[in-house]
Write a protein that holds these residues in place. Structure first.
Motif, mmCIF file in Angstrom:
data_model
loop_
_atom_site.group_PDB
_atom_site.id
_atom_site.type_symbol
_atom_site.label_atom_id
_atom_site.label_comp_id
_atom_site.label_asym_id
_atom_site.label_seq_id
_atom_site.Cartn_x
_atom_site.Cartn_y
_atom_site.Cartn_z
ATOM 1 N N SER A 128 0.727 -1.128 0.035
ATOM 2 C CA SER A 128 0.040 0.057 0.259
ATOM 3 C C SER A 128 1.198 1.215 -0.096
ATOM 4 O O SER A 128 0.480 2.244 -0.578
ATOM 5 C CB SER A 128 -0.902 0.042 1.258
ATOM 6 N N VAL A 131 2.969 2.885 -3.918
ATOM 7 C CA VAL A 131 2.405 3.714 -4.876
ATOM 8 C C VAL A 131 2.912 5.063 -4.752
ATOM 9 O O VAL A 131 3.014 5.808 -5.702
ATOM 10 C CB VAL A 131 0.987 3.573 -4.760
ATOM 11 N N TYR A 132 3.676 5.126 -3.402
ATOM 12 C CA TYR A 132 4.091 6.613 -3.430
ATOM 13 C C TYR A 132 5.326 6.898 -4.206
ATOM 14 O O TYR A 132 5.303 7.914 -4.642
ATOM 15 C CB TYR A 132 4.541 6.810 -1.891
ATOM 16 N N MET A 135 3.826 7.882 -7.565
ATOM 17 C CA MET A 135 2.971 9.066 -7.679
ATOM 18 C C MET A 135 3.874 10.179 -7.261
ATOM 19 O O MET A 135 3.876 11.094 -8.106
ATOM 20 C CB MET A 135 2.177 9.174 -6.107
ATOM 21 N N ILE A 151 -1.471 9.168 -11.758
ATOM 22 C CA ILE A 151 -2.731 9.242 -11.246
ATOM 23 C C ILE A 151 -3.491 7.711 -11.716
ATOM 24 O O ILE A 151 -3.935 7.266 -10.760
ATOM 25 C CB ILE A 151 -3.625 10.505 -12.068
ATOM 26 N N SER A 154 -1.983 5.345 -9.286
ATOM 27 C CA SER A 154 -2.640 5.201 -7.881
ATOM 28 C C SER A 154 -3.798 4.738 -7.870
ATOM 29 O O SER A 154 -4.278 3.814 -6.891
ATOM 30 C CB SER A 154 -2.411 6.799 -7.102
ATOM 31 N N ILE A 158 -4.947 1.527 -5.763
ATOM 32 C CA ILE A 158 -6.036 1.231 -4.550
ATOM 33 C C ILE A 158 -7.091 0.438 -5.029
ATOM 34 O O ILE A 158 -7.439 -0.366 -4.282
ATOM 35 C CB ILE A 158 -6.510 2.685 -4.648
ATOM 36 N N MET B 66 -3.662 8.875 3.039
ATOM 37 C CA MET B 66 -2.689 9.688 2.630
ATOM 38 C C MET B 66 -2.557 9.744 0.955
ATOM 39 O O MET B 66 -2.378 10.661 0.580
ATOM 40 C CB MET B 66 -1.567 9.454 3.189
ATOM 41 N N VAL B 67 -2.871 8.339 0.650
ATOM 42 C CA VAL B 67 -2.623 8.423 -1.088
ATOM 43 C C VAL B 67 -3.845 8.970 -1.617
ATOM 44 O O VAL B 67 -3.730 9.877 -2.536
ATOM 45 C CB VAL B 67 -2.847 6.851 -1.375
ATOM 46 N N LEU B 68 -5.128 8.992 -1.158
ATOM 47 C CA LEU B 68 -6.179 9.662 -1.573
ATOM 48 C C LEU B 68 -5.880 11.345 -1.442
ATOM 49 O O LEU B 68 -6.278 12.072 -2.078
ATOM 50 C CB LEU B 68 -7.527 9.351 -0.802
ATOM 51 N N LEU B 70 -3.051 12.756 -1.470
ATOM 52 C CA LEU B 70 -1.967 13.325 -2.349
ATOM 53 C C LEU B 70 -2.718 13.388 -3.615
ATOM 54 O O LEU B 70 -2.341 14.417 -4.689
ATOM 55 C CB LEU B 70 -0.948 12.045 -2.273
ATOM 56 N N PHE B 71 -3.358 12.221 -3.969
ATOM 57 C CA PHE B 71 -4.088 12.220 -5.031
ATOM 58 C C PHE B 71 -5.238 13.489 -5.580
ATOM 59 O O PHE B 71 -5.004 14.081 -6.709
ATOM 60 C CB PHE B 71 -5.199 11.183 -5.169
#
Lengths: 341, 170
Positions: A128, A131-132, A135, A151, A154, A158, B66-68, B70-71
């Motif tokens: 999880s 993805v950073y 991104m 985009i 990510s 998810i 946090m991914v959301l 950043l998104f």
């Protein structure tokens, strides 16, 4: 903590690091040869016999290229991105049990860096945060194609994490433990694939999506996005992105063989014991990983890419409900066997 | 002794990264510092041998929420010109609200400091997933089930809201 254990674990960590990197390097060679074979070509054959030195030549080339940072890019994040991708690809291997206990110098050596009792959750935690890297790199490049790649990556990761997690929970239900070691030991007689073929199928498809491999390689889809999230990258930074993909391919093949194909267990292993068993176990595990890598590459050179809406439909409307139903049935069957009804 | 040193180092790093969240000018960097803060909190949980809580904190906060964040931030057009200007009144009221929350937290934490000493003397398996599961499905079963119903209600609500918006666009 005694010093011998510390030395033993350090050696194991360094060995794992080298093995994952070496495997990733030779996977690029293997992939090119395989692609050539599938497309009826010769493939790399200039560097060394059968082109066996090609990965080394590629590595040297990557290092010697100009390291370019776009002027409008966010400099620090641009540098951190590929490092983060490689970091998350490498740290998963810490919880993987690579083989039965090895007996050396009067000590029992566990071929696993850390047998934490939440092993599988650790793997999902690393996935999880994986993805950073993509991104941050894609955003920091300050390029619209990179941003689209980031985009896509990510949202894709998810979406597929959910179905992947749910199908892994069925395995946890079966073995009654979150530790990867216990999961492997629980498959001594029958591998999980015979109980959970559907969960394996879902897990495998999701793993392909998480790896950004074809047919789900939309984040770096050349025909639409130039190079996707790594459009602006050059030199070894690009090399790290490409490398991290192969490293995570190696690690996820290992995870899949642990969860569904019995890890280092092999048929007829009760006839062996001690170090012979350990070495045969490691070999069996390596063969399983190799087969998985082969299948993943085979799929890449066979199946065309999905469209993005198809990808989302497949993830949310097909795989997630299927995995939930599978989880429900597994739960009911296990409850029935324990005499709940 | 060495454990204490490690926890002091981790604690100060946590506070430093948390401060960077509000001090850094760029929203994307703030989010990344927040992720770093969550990592330090995860390491704190591991120090207390709460492995399950640690990894769940990592998956849920650092990995999903946090991914959301950043998104969403990546999709916004973040220029210096469009940065929202906050007026002095809002700043002062935020300071008072945040400060009183801080005071309440401090007074609450003063009590737990004494309780916190106990986990060392207790069974080391207390933070492991087996113990947690047994507790959740026996002692705290009512609270656990009510929480799950609340979550389902929130999920259904979110899906309904998203659906309605889509119909308006079409």
């Amino acid at each position: 903590m005694d010093t011998a254990l510390l030395i033993e674990k350090s050696i194991l960590v360094v060995l794992l690091f080298l093995v994952s990197l070496g495997a990733a390097a030779y996977m690029t060679y293997f992939e090119r040869k395989l692609a050539a074979w599938i497309q009826d070509r010769v493939g790399p054959d200039r560097a060394g016999p059968f082109g066996i030195l090609q990965p080394i030549a590629d590595g040297v080339k990557m290092f010697l290229k100009e390291d370019f940072i776009p002027s409008k890019a966010d400099k620090w994040l641009f540098i951190i991105g590929p490092g983060l991708a490689m970091f998350t690809a490498l740290i998963t291997s810490a919880v993987i049990p690579w083989g039965p206990k090895l007996h050396l110098f009067g000590r029992d050596i566990t071929l696993q860096v850390a047998d934490i009792n939440i092993g599988i959750l650790y793997v999902f935690g690393v996935i999880s945060i994986g993805v950073y890297g993509i991104m941050i790199g894609g955003w920091a490049s300050n390029n619209k194609y990179s941003l689209y790649g980031a985009i896509r990556a990510s949202s894709q990761m998810i979406s597929y994490e959910l179905a992947m997690g749910v199908s892994a929970i069925t395995i946890v239900l079966l073995s009654g433990s979150l530790s990867l070691n216990d999961i492997v030991n629980g498959q001594k007689d029958v591998w999980n694939i015979f109980y959970q073929p559907l969960a394996f199928l879902i897990f495998f498809i999701c793993a392909l999506a998480e790896l950004n491999r074809a047919p789900f390689d939309l984040p770096e889809c050349e025909s639409e996005l130039v190079g996707g999230y790594h459009t602006e990258y050059s030199s070894m930074k690009l090399g790290l992105y490409l490398f991290s993909e192969y490293t995570s391919m190696f690690v996820s093949s290992a995870i899949m063989s642990i969860l569904f194909f019995g890890g280092y267990n092999f048929p007829g292993m009760s006839h062996f014991s001690g170090n012979t068993l350990a070495i045969l176990g490691i070999l069996a595990f390596a063969v399983k990983i190799f087969i998985f890598i082969f299948v993943i590459m085979w799929i890449r050179w066979t199946i065309p890419r999905f469209r993005f809406d198809q990808l989302m439909h497949l993830g949310w409307k097909t795989l997630l409900p299927l995995s939930l139903i599978n989880l429900l049935i597994t739960g009911i069957v296990i409850a029935y066997q324990n005499g709940w009804f | 002794m060495s454990l204490q040193v490690i926890s002091i180092i981790l604690g100060s790093l946590t506070i430093a990264s948390a401060l960077m969240v509000i001090l850094s000018k760029h929203p994307v960097r703030s989010v990344i510092y927040l992720v770093v803060t969550f990592f330090f909190i995860t390491s704190m949980y591991i120090m207390m041998n709460a492995q399950f809580l640690a990894i769940v904190n990592m998956i849920v906060y650092a990995g999903a929420i946090m991914v959301l964040f950043l998104f969403v931030l990546m999709l916004l057009n973040l220029n210096k010109e469009v940065e929202p200007v906050t007026n002095r009144g809002a700043q002062i009221s935020a300071l008072i609200a945040g400060g009183s929350l801080f005071l309440v937290l401090i007074s609450a934490l003063k009590e737990t400091l004494i309780l916190g000493q106990n986990y060392r003397t207790q069974d080391s398996s207390i933070g492991l997933v087996k113990e947690l599961g047994n507790l959740l499905f026996s002692k705290y079963i009512v609270a656990f089930e009510i929480t799950s119903i609340l979550f389902i209600a929130a999920m259904v609500g979110a899906i309904l809201l998203a659906k309605r918006e889509k119909q308006i666009i079409e």
